[in-house]
Design a protein around this motif. Structure first.
Motif, PDB file in Angstrom:
ATOM      1  N   CYS A  63      35.639  44.080  43.916  1.00 21.66           N
ATOM      2  CA  CYS A  63      35.816  42.825  43.317  1.00 21.66           C
ATOM      3  C   CYS A  63      36.183  42.939  41.934  1.00 21.66           C
ATOM      4  N   ALA A  64      35.967  44.127  41.105  1.00 20.07           N
ATOM      5  CA  ALA A  64      36.449  44.368  39.777  1.00 20.07           C
ATOM      6  C   ALA A  64      37.945  44.513  39.740  1.00 20.07           C
ATOM      7  N   GLY A  65      38.476  45.075  40.875  1.00 25.04           N
ATOM      8  CA  GLY A  65      40.021  45.101  41.059  1.00 25.04           C
ATOM      9  C   GLY A  65      40.590  43.738  41.188  1.00 25.04           C
ATOM     10  N   ALA A  66      39.954  42.983  41.970  1.00 25.15           N
ATOM     11  CA  ALA A  66      40.441  41.524  42.040  1.00 25.15           C
ATOM     12  C   ALA A  66      40.330  40.764  40.845  1.00 25.15           C
ATOM     13  N   THR A  67      39.097  40.999  39.953  1.00 26.94           N
ATOM     14  CA  THR A  67      38.968  40.085  38.755  1.00 26.94           C
ATOM     15  C   THR A  67      39.858  40.890  37.589  1.00 26.94           C
ATOM     16  N   PHE A  68      40.078  41.798  37.556  1.00 28.36           N
ATOM     17  CA  PHE A  68      40.930  42.199  36.227  1.00 28.36           C
ATOM     18  C   PHE A  68      42.446  42.668  36.592  1.00 28.36           C
ATOM     19  N   GLN A  69      43.276  42.740  35.733  1.00 30.61           N
ATOM     20  CA  GLN A  69      44.743  43.120  36.027  1.00 30.61           C
ATOM     21  C   GLN A  69      44.718  44.657  36.068  1.00 30.61           C
ATOM     22  N   ARG A  70      45.635  45.346  37.131  1.00 17.83           N
ATOM     23  CA  ARG A  70      45.912  46.583  37.051  1.00 17.83           C
ATOM     24  C   ARG A  70      46.883  47.090  35.987  1.00 17.83           C
ATOM     25  N   TYR A  71      46.673  48.155  35.364  1.00 17.39           N
ATOM     26  CA  TYR A  71      47.598  48.495  34.384  1.00 17.39           C
ATOM     27  C   TYR A  71      48.927  48.833  35.009  1.00 17.39           C
ATOM     28  N   THR A  72      50.004  48.592  34.574  1.00 21.12           N
ATOM     29  CA  THR A  72      51.233  48.955  35.270  1.00 21.12           C
ATOM     30  C   THR A  72      52.131  49.921  34.371  1.00 21.12           C
ATOM     31  N   GLY A  73      51.857  50.422  33.277  1.00 21.95           N
ATOM     32  CA  GLY A  73      52.629  51.143  32.520  1.00 21.95           C
ATOM     33  C   GLY A  73      53.396  50.363  31.549  1.00 21.95           C
TER      34      GLY A  73
END
Length: 257
Positions: A63-73
């Motif tokens: 759920c955290a992964g779906a809520t916040f953006q993943r940093y892509t560098g």
């Protein structure tokens, strides 16, 4: 509350109040373990707790992964003190290191002043306050996170504060003293590390044989070990494997009883 013959007697109402307090505490802990979105139950001691603008909330990793953006560098190579960083909030991203909690701050390399990525409060504290040896040994993905600094990546190096820790890992993996013509099987205990006259000096001891020995590693040898470790980390990342601990040909040191 009275005492008699070494025993303490509490009023019944007070005992019932303590029992209710314990039950309320257990209920609060149980509720704090439930993901606020999917209602999955998490670990007891708040590993899923993450900060939000309205206080702490419980979110499981999916759920955290779906809520916040993943940093892509996309901020790799940007100076930490730049206006671009000041205008970009870290708390909109998932932690770059644990990938489980909302980020709280931008982590950066103190040697080059460049951004490494967003970290949650726990991971940021661990990187900054733990020993370099503990961070490299115990935090999964630590080496690759440090190499998010473009300066470290281009030089195939790690920040200076990690050099002694990396040499220590190498010494622990390779150094064994000789006892009666045989090589000791046990990992030595490193009691002291000192940088003097262009070399790291390690004081090693063996609890099983009650002896000590000394190992010197020059700065040039240290630079070579750091580069080898970085190359291994990058190669392992490309292969999707776990970053290996430093290894090398073992050298034997005579035990001083």
């Amino acid at each position: 509350m009275t005492r008699s013959d070494g025993s303490l007697f509490l009023p019944r109402a007070y005992v019932e109040l303590l029992d209710r307090w314990e039950q309320v505490t257990e209920d609060l802990v149980a509720r704090a373990r439930i993901c606020s979105r999917c209602r999955a139950q998490g670990p007891r001691w708040g590993a899923w707790r993450t900060p939000s603008p309205f206080g702490y909330v419980t979110l499981c990793p999916p759920c955290a992964g779906a809520t916040f953006q993943r940093y892509t560098g996309h901020l790799r190579g940007v100076v930490y003190e730049s206006a671009r960083i000041r205008s970009t909030r870290a708390d909109g991203y998932l932690c770059r290191l644990c990938s489980e909690s909302r980020a709280a701050a931008w982590d950066h390399c103190h040697d080059h002043g460049l951004v490494r990525g967003p970290l949650c409060g726990s991971c940021n504290t661990y990187e900054g306050k733990s020993t370099a040896h503990s961070f490299l040994q115990n935090k999964e993905g630590a080496a690759l996170h440090l190499l998010e600094c473009r300066g470290c990546l281009e030089r195939r190096a790690l920040p200076a504060r990690y050099h002694a820790a990396l040499v220590r890992m190498h010494v622990e993996a390779t150094e064994r003293h000789i006892v009666r013509t045989r090589r000791c099987r046990h990992v030595p205990w490193i009691e002291d590390v000192e940088l003097a006259h262009g070399a790291y000096r390690f004081e090693l001891s063996c609890w099983w044989h009650k002896g000590t020995c000394t190992k010197h590693v020059t700065v040039a040898e240290t630079a070579m070990l750091v580069r080898q470790f970085v190359d291994q980390a990058l190669a392992a990342a490309q292969a999707g494997a776990v970053v290996p601990a430093p290894r090398g040909p073992a050298s034997d040191t005579t035990l001083q009883a």
